[in-house]
Design a protein around this motif. Sequence first.
Motif, PDB file in Angstrom:
ATOM      1  N   CYS A  85       0.845  -1.200   0.000  1.00 14.73           N
ATOM      2  CA  CYS A  85       0.000   0.000   0.000  1.00 14.73           C
ATOM      3  C   CYS A  85       0.874   1.241   0.000  1.00 14.73           C
TER       4      CYS A  85
ATOM      5  N   LEU B  22      -4.724   0.910  -1.950  1.00 15.82           N
ATOM      6  CA  LEU B  22      -4.494  -0.489  -2.275  1.00 15.82           C
ATOM      7  C   LEU B  22      -5.062  -0.743  -3.675  1.00 15.82           C
TER       8      LEU B  22
ATOM      9  N   LYS C  27      -8.458   1.579  -7.234  1.00 17.68           N
ATOM     10  CA  LYS C  27      -7.767   1.632  -5.952  1.00 17.68           C
ATOM     11  C   LYS C  27      -8.796   1.700  -4.829  1.00 17.68           C
TER      12      LYS C  27
ATOM     13  N   LEU D   2      -2.046  -2.455   8.382  1.00 15.59           N
ATOM     14  CA  LEU D   2      -1.138  -1.819   7.429  1.00 15.59           C
ATOM     15  C   LEU D   2       0.132  -1.518   8.213  1.00 15.59           C
TER      16      LEU D   2
END
Length: 394
Positions: A192, A206, A213, A288
Amino acid sequence: MPHSAAPSVAAAHGTSYAHGTSYAPDPGDLPVDGRHQLRTTVDTARWGELPNASSAPVLTVDDGDTVTLDLVSHEGILPDQGRDPVAFFADHGVPERHVLADARDIAASDLARDTADRLGPHIVTGPVAVRGARPGDLLRVDTLSLYRRTHYGIVSNRHGRGALPGELPDDSAELTDPDTRRTPTGTVTAFCTVERQPDGAEFGLLRYGPTAKARFPLDPFVGIMGVASADEAPVHSVPPGRHGGNLDVKHLACGSSLYLPVQVDGAGFHAGDPHFAQGNGEVALTALEAPLRATVRLSLVRGDTARRVTGLLGEPFAETRTHWIAIGLDADLNEAMSQCVRSALAFLTARTGMDRATAYAYLSAATDFEVSQVVDSVKGVHAMIRKSDFPGVL
């Protein structure tokens, strides 16, 4: 217990690189907001384990001191990713000069190389001793500022892990999205990047097609914050517990306070597992994952004040400007929920004077219980108790 003002997450501005985003070209340009600075090096870090009763401090501070920690993410340097972050991130278009030096140094070192099969994945910085800390105290950890050290991060799913072990990763499935890759061991990683808006708002991107996206807001926090365990045996970095550790409570962002029961003299504060964003549950296995510069204030809470914070259960507890957060932990999610309710009841009876039956009714009528994570072997549930529901209670 008022909070001092805390800045929002920030990053240095830089030039564009992959996918039209920008990055922080020199993490050395980021502010150092603490009185002390602790970098993550082979000498100040441990890989996959947490401090215990015999761990020597790498830094000693006074009660109330502030410390800036440069935290390193484990993603991109793990053995199943080649233990070579330069090569791993180059595959996603990141040039070598934009891969953090501390991550490269740790990956190239002998740290955890001989024992990786029995340890966790996390790079943990510390321990930091707080002068005067004793068992029976609470260590209050105020998160004052968080700065991104990169403009990219990784979400990973590994075999036998996550909310759907045995179902995902699926080795037979074709990966068609451009930034989602499979390592030789079968680990699936999604790369990412970060988009920063003119108003300062930041989003993770992403990609899932040639032009499509998914775009989601960032809300960075530190996944592992804890005190040294009283155990003499090695402490695995994955399961959270009374020591705190890998709590993965996403509300522990800027402006939050975490209260941890001190178990050894000096407290032995440590931190790691930095995140740019996480959904409750953390279902794939990781959030993330990406490196942060975090500044925290370390303060001691004692006596009646400590009992008013957590009640009598001696579990980790947190608060933000708007909520008190009770935490329940157990390998069984149902029992983690029960433990969270008990912690919330202990807090409300000690702090507000409610009797237990009335507090139970209040929790049922007004409090959201959220699943922190289901992927750390010991699962977590946290209760969001609104402060505004109790005017006059501090």
